[in-house]
Design an enzyme around this catalytic site. Sequence first.
Site, PDB file in Angstrom:
ATOM      1  N   ASP A  13     -43.700  -8.950  94.799  1.00 63.93           N
ATOM      2  CA  ASP A  13     -42.937  -9.422  95.166  1.00 63.93           C
ATOM      3  C   ASP A  13     -41.232 -10.375  94.165  1.00 63.93           C
ATOM      4  O   ASP A  13     -42.576 -11.063  94.114  1.00 63.93           O
ATOM      5  CB  ASP A  13     -43.090 -10.081  96.490  1.00 63.93           C
ATOM      6  N   GLY A  41     -49.457  -2.845 102.255  1.00 63.27           N
ATOM      7  CA  GLY A  41     -51.033  -2.792 101.684  1.00 63.27           C
ATOM      8  C   GLY A  41     -51.687  -3.784 101.115  1.00 63.27           C
ATOM      9  O   GLY A  41     -53.004  -4.028 101.522  1.00 63.27           O
ATOM     10  N   THR A 225     -47.477  -7.045 117.554  1.00 60.23           N
ATOM     11  CA  THR A 225     -47.091  -8.544 117.368  1.00 60.23           C
ATOM     12  C   THR A 225     -45.391  -9.274 117.505  1.00 60.23           C
ATOM     13  O   THR A 225     -44.478  -9.080 117.193  1.00 60.23           O
ATOM     14  CB  THR A 225     -46.966  -8.835 115.629  1.00 60.23           C
ATOM     15  N   LEU A 226     -45.619 -10.447 117.938  1.00 62.66           N
ATOM     16  CA  LEU A 226     -44.286 -11.237 118.540  1.00 62.66           C
ATOM     17  C   LEU A 226     -44.078 -12.462 117.744  1.00 62.66           C
ATOM     18  O   LEU A 226     -43.740 -13.464 118.162  1.00 62.66           O
ATOM     19  CB  LEU A 226     -44.384 -11.525 119.622  1.00 62.66           C
ATOM     20  N   ASP A 258     -49.001  -8.164 107.364  1.00 60.80           N
ATOM     21  CA  ASP A 258     -50.474  -8.585 107.135  1.00 60.80           C
ATOM     22  C   ASP A 258     -51.216  -9.133 107.029  1.00 60.80           C
ATOM     23  O   ASP A 258     -52.542  -8.241 106.804  1.00 60.80           O
ATOM     24  CB  ASP A 258     -49.805  -8.175 105.524  1.00 60.80           C
TER      25      ASP A 258
HETATM   26  O1  RIB Z   1     -45.002  -7.562 104.758  1.00 60.59           O
HETATM   27  C1  RIB Z   1     -44.828  -8.509 103.413  1.00 60.59           C
HETATM   28  C2  RIB Z   1     -44.469  -7.347 101.926  1.00 60.59           C
HETATM   29  O2  RIB Z   1     -43.695  -6.721 102.478  1.00 60.59           O
HETATM   30  C3  RIB Z   1     -44.466  -7.799 101.147  1.00 60.59           C
HETATM   31  O3  RIB Z   1     -45.272  -8.721  99.789  1.00 60.59           O
HETATM   32  C4  RIB Z   1     -43.907  -6.914 100.126  1.00 60.59           C
HETATM   33  O4  RIB Z   1     -43.848  -5.999  98.676  1.00 60.59           O
HETATM   34  C5  RIB Z   1     -42.918  -6.085 101.017  1.00 60.59           C
HETATM   35  O5  RIB Z   1     -44.031  -4.456 101.149  1.00 60.59           O
END
Ligand code: RIB
Length: 311
Positions: A13, A41, A225-226, A258
């Site tokens: 990122d 993931g 999710t909200l 995530d």
């Molecule tokens: O959900 C966040 C993620 O979305 C980030 O880490 C980025 O890599 C994208 O996949």
Amino acid sequence: VARVVVVGSVNVDLVVRVERLPGAGETVIGRDYARHHGGKGANQAIAAARLGASVAFVGAVGDDDLGRAALAALEAEGVDVGGVSVVAGVPTGVALIVVDASGENQIAVASGANAAVDAANVKRSLGSSASAGGDGGDGGDGGVLLTGFELPGDAVLAAARAAVERGMTLVINPAPARPLPGELVALGPLLVPNEHEAATLTGRADPAEACAVLAGLTGAPAIVTLGAAGALLCRGGDQIERLPAPAVDAVDTTGAGDTFMGALAAELATRSSLAGAARFAVAAASLSVTVAGAREGIPPRDQVEAMLRSA
Ligand code: RIB
């Protein structure tokens, strides 16, 4: 030990913080620049591991420095990366992320090696990964398999089929949203989109309606999710449970979804009830947004439990 297999994406990122997100054709100037490990993931795998699950990850990176660093980061959190392919001649996935003053984000992903993950690759990796229960199995392995839409459709379908064959609980994060293939829906996954993805998937702007449509499609429960408002858990028909989130000061919402997914999978793998696992995931995701970076804010288990006790 609670066992979770994540078949998903890995990115690096590249993050710029700005006052407000740019519109189409607009340039906005930010000050700070940061590089974080990411990919939905891989973030989910780390969340599940940090929250106590034994985690195996299946995916792909490029044969480059970013890929090696991404694998090292997963290993440092105790994630089994035996099922990760290193693809020659293709770069590791990269996400360009802009975060505004309120913690909201915009993300564009260059899939790179993630796009090279296919059905054969997934089957091979699931077959060879010890933590994935890859002994040919008797179909009763248990555990949770979590996969998502940052991978190509045939890879997702292969992972989902393998989960059902092994008697694993199948959880799918349809992010980013794209049409749900009938074959996937027929496997009865627990679908967990955010409210925007749920609207795209169903054509229903109201998250409760969208949630009910998703549960109706799969014949399984669904969760939407909200964000700061928590989550909705639907079990078909008009059975909808609202799971509110505690109020927190959001710094960066990147990776909150995530964290939710990894926490949900880790809890489901302990055979916790679905509602209990979803409440745990809401608390974990709420804590995660108080720190910058997709992974940096993923809390340890005791912090989530403390938050649930104080709620
Ligand atoms: O959900 C966040 C993620 O979305 C980030 O880490 C980025 O890599 C994208 O996949």
